[in-house]
Enzyme design. Structure first.
Site, PDB file in Angstrom:
ATOM      1  CG  HIS A  97      -2.058  -0.668   1.204  1.00  0.00           C
ATOM      2  ND1 HIS A  97      -3.091  -0.296   0.272  1.00  0.00           N
ATOM      3  CD2 HIS A  97      -2.440  -2.018   1.574  1.00  0.00           C
ATOM      4  CE1 HIS A  97      -4.253  -1.026   0.691  1.00  0.00           C
ATOM      5  NE2 HIS A  97      -3.694  -2.139   1.112  1.00  0.00           N
ATOM      6  CE  LYS A 118      19.701  -5.010  11.079  1.00  0.00           C
ATOM      7  NZ  LYS A 118      18.708  -4.980  11.043  1.00  0.00           N
ATOM      8  CB  ALA A 170      12.297 -19.653  12.013  1.00  0.00           C
TER       9      ALA A 170
END
Length: 193
Positions: free
Chosen positions: A118, A185, A165
């Site tokens: 958006h 990262k 994860a």
């Protein structure tokens, strides 16, 4: 000796192709409907049905693609999936901006691939009604996406990479990367030759 998905798929490929051809008679809309009805079917029957319906709805799909129960897929006409791909339960895949998944990819449970975003430029209307943008997600060959990962619009996951994860990936990293965190990262390079 354990039977692999590749061997089982190869053994039944002729039958699978006959089913794809038969259900192809119902068109993309019919197959999309059947896919929704087969979303929660467990076991090999569910895997077979979801594959057949996806084969008739996706832009392209390779061999030995395992889509587990409770996976939500949208805008299938913009999704390409390679060979030997597994998508585990509770994943959410929105293909409006385009999604390409390479070969030998595993997407663990509860992960999301969102190829839309958006904007918030028009202050006169709520953000949720502002213009959407669309940008392709590319997942190259030999990638493992851990559970609960979020991959955002415009990201490319390069070859032989692992996404830890819970990561939220909002940019592209080099090949052979282990990435993780919020936002993601580089943790380290893997298998660097």
């Amino acid at each position: 000796m354990r039977k692999t998905g590749r061997k089982q798929f190869g053994k039944f490929k002729v039958i699978i192709n006959v089913l794809v051809s038969f259900f192809g008679l119902f068109g993309k809309r019919g197959n999309a409907y059947f896919l929704r009805m087969a979303r929660n079917i467990n076991g090999k029957l569910g895997l077979l049905l979801r594959y057949v319906f996806l084969k008739n709805c996706c832009q392209s799909i390779g061999d030995n693609v395992s889509v587990q129960p409770n996976v939500f897929l949208f805008n299938l006409q913009n999704i390409q999936i390679g060979n030997n791909v597994s998508i585990h339960p509770m994943c959410y895949i929105e293909g409006a901006g385009g999604i390409t998944i390479g070969n030998d990819v595993s997407i663990a449970h509860a992960s999301s691939l969102i190829s839309t975003n958006h904007t918030w430029d028009d202050e006169r209307i709520p953000i949720k009604y502002n213009k959407e943008t669309f940008s392709e997600i590319i997942i190259n060959d030999d990638v493992w996406i851990g559970c609960g990962v979020r991959i955002l619009s415009g990201v490319e996951i390069k070859k032989r990479s692992v996404v830890a994860a819970g990561a939220v990936v909002n940019k592209t990293f080099a090949e052979n990367s282990l990435i993780g965190g919020v936002p993601a990262k580089l943790i380290k390079n893997i298998n660097k030759n």
